[in-house]
Design a protein around this motif. Structure first.
Motif, PDB file in Angstrom:
ATOM      1  N   GLU A   1       0.825  -1.212   0.000  1.00 52.19           N
ATOM      2  CA  GLU A   1       0.000   0.000   0.000  1.00 52.19           C
ATOM      3  C   GLU A   1       0.862   1.266   0.000  1.00 52.19           C
ATOM      4  O   GLU A   1       0.499   2.270  -0.599  1.00 52.19           O
ATOM      5  CB  GLU A   1      -1.014   0.026   1.138  1.00 52.19           C
ATOM      6  CG  GLU A   1      -0.464  -0.202   2.517  1.00 52.19           C
ATOM      7  CD  GLU A   1      -0.458  -1.653   2.969  1.00 52.19           C
ATOM      8  OE1 GLU A   1       0.051  -1.874   4.070  1.00 52.19           O
ATOM      9  OE2 GLU A   1      -0.913  -2.553   2.272  1.00 52.19           O
ATOM     10  N   ASN A   2       2.031   1.191   0.637  1.00 51.96           N
ATOM     11  CA  ASN A   2       2.930   2.349   0.617  1.00 51.96           C
ATOM     12  C   ASN A   2       3.548   2.549  -0.765  1.00 51.96           C
ATOM     13  O   ASN A   2       3.722   3.678  -1.215  1.00 51.96           O
ATOM     14  CB  ASN A   2       4.029   2.204   1.676  1.00 51.96           C
ATOM     15  CG  ASN A   2       3.472   2.316   3.079  1.00 51.96           C
ATOM     16  OD1 ASN A   2       2.368   2.801   3.282  1.00 51.96           O
ATOM     17  ND2 ASN A   2       4.228   1.854   4.056  1.00 51.96           N
ATOM     18  N   VAL A   3       3.875   1.437  -1.423  1.00 51.61           N
ATOM     19  CA  VAL A   3       4.416   1.534  -2.784  1.00 51.61           C
ATOM     20  C   VAL A   3       3.367   2.148  -3.710  1.00 51.61           C
ATOM     21  O   VAL A   3       3.669   3.024  -4.525  1.00 51.61           O
ATOM     22  CB  VAL A   3       4.859   0.140  -3.288  1.00 51.61           C
ATOM     23  CG1 VAL A   3       5.246   0.187  -4.754  1.00 51.61           C
ATOM     24  CG2 VAL A   3       6.015  -0.386  -2.450  1.00 51.61           C
ATOM     25  N   VAL A   4       2.115   1.708  -3.577  1.00 55.99           N
ATOM     26  CA  VAL A   4       1.029   2.245  -4.407  1.00 55.99           C
ATOM     27  C   VAL A   4       0.826   3.734  -4.120  1.00 55.99           C
ATOM     28  O   VAL A   4       0.680   4.538  -5.052  1.00 55.99           O
ATOM     29  CB  VAL A   4      -0.279   1.453  -4.171  1.00 55.99           C
ATOM     30  CG1 VAL A   4      -1.470   2.143  -4.792  1.00 55.99           C
ATOM     31  CG2 VAL A   4      -0.144   0.038  -4.711  1.00 55.99           C
ATOM     32  N   ASN A   5       0.819   4.097  -2.851  1.00 57.71           N
ATOM     33  CA  ASN A   5       0.644   5.516  -2.503  1.00 57.71           C
ATOM     34  C   ASN A   5       1.770   6.376  -3.048  1.00 57.71           C
ATOM     35  O   ASN A   5       1.529   7.480  -3.551  1.00 57.71           O
ATOM     36  CB  ASN A   5       0.530   5.683  -0.987  1.00 57.71           C
ATOM     37  CG  ASN A   5      -0.795   5.175  -0.451  1.00 57.71           C
ATOM     38  OD1 ASN A   5      -1.779   5.112  -1.181  1.00 57.71           O
ATOM     39  ND2 ASN A   5      -0.816   4.806   0.806  1.00 57.71           N
ATOM     40  N   ASP A   6       2.994   5.881  -2.970  1.00 60.05           N
ATOM     41  CA  ASP A   6       4.127   6.629  -3.521  1.00 60.05           C
ATOM     42  C   ASP A   6       3.981   6.797  -5.030  1.00 60.05           C
ATOM     43  O   ASP A   6       4.255   7.866  -5.582  1.00 60.05           O
ATOM     44  CB  ASP A   6       5.451   5.930  -3.206  1.00 60.05           C
ATOM     45  CG  ASP A   6       5.846   6.035  -1.747  1.00 60.05           C
ATOM     46  OD1 ASP A   6       5.253   6.877  -1.025  1.00 60.05           O
ATOM     47  OD2 ASP A   6       6.739   5.275  -1.316  1.00 60.05           O
ATOM     48  N   ALA A   7       3.547   5.723  -5.711  1.00 61.33           N
ATOM     49  CA  ALA A   7       3.359   5.801  -7.160  1.00 61.33           C
ATOM     50  C   ALA A   7       2.256   6.797  -7.512  1.00 61.33           C
ATOM     51  O   ALA A   7       2.382   7.565  -8.474  1.00 61.33           O
ATOM     52  CB  ALA A   7       3.031   4.418  -7.723  1.00 61.33           C
TER      53      ALA A   7
END
Length: 92
Positions: free
Chosen positions: A33-39
């Protein structure tokens, strides 16, 4: 002069805490979820760039233009086929 055992132990403990902190941070960054939010944040920031907006507008115009040309050609072919069918039906 040799270092004292207490100094060495404090250095080891400090290094362990730093390593644990680094591992926690890496684990947090790698959560999906953090990777998605960063993207999402990166994409949003790029889409707000006026230069990128101009490029996307140009690409969209080319795509819409291609669709319009395709539809017009399809209609012309359809009309040509209908006209040929009428001509052929009249010959019989």
């Amino acid at each position: 002069m040799a270092r004292k055992i207490d100094d060495i132990q404090r250095d080891i403990e400090r290094t362990r805490r730093q390593l644990a902190s680094t591992l926690d941070e890496l684990a947090d960054r790698s959560r999906p979820e953090n990777v998605v939010n960063d993207a999402k944040q990166t994409a949003t920031a790029k889409l707000r760039d006026p230069q990128i907006q101009k490029i996307l507008l140009g690409v969209g115009a080319v795509i819409v233009g291609g669709i319009v040309i395709s539809v017009l050609r399809s209609r012309k072919r359809s009309n040509d086929i209908k006209e040929l069918q009428k001509l052929l039906a009249g010959r019989v």
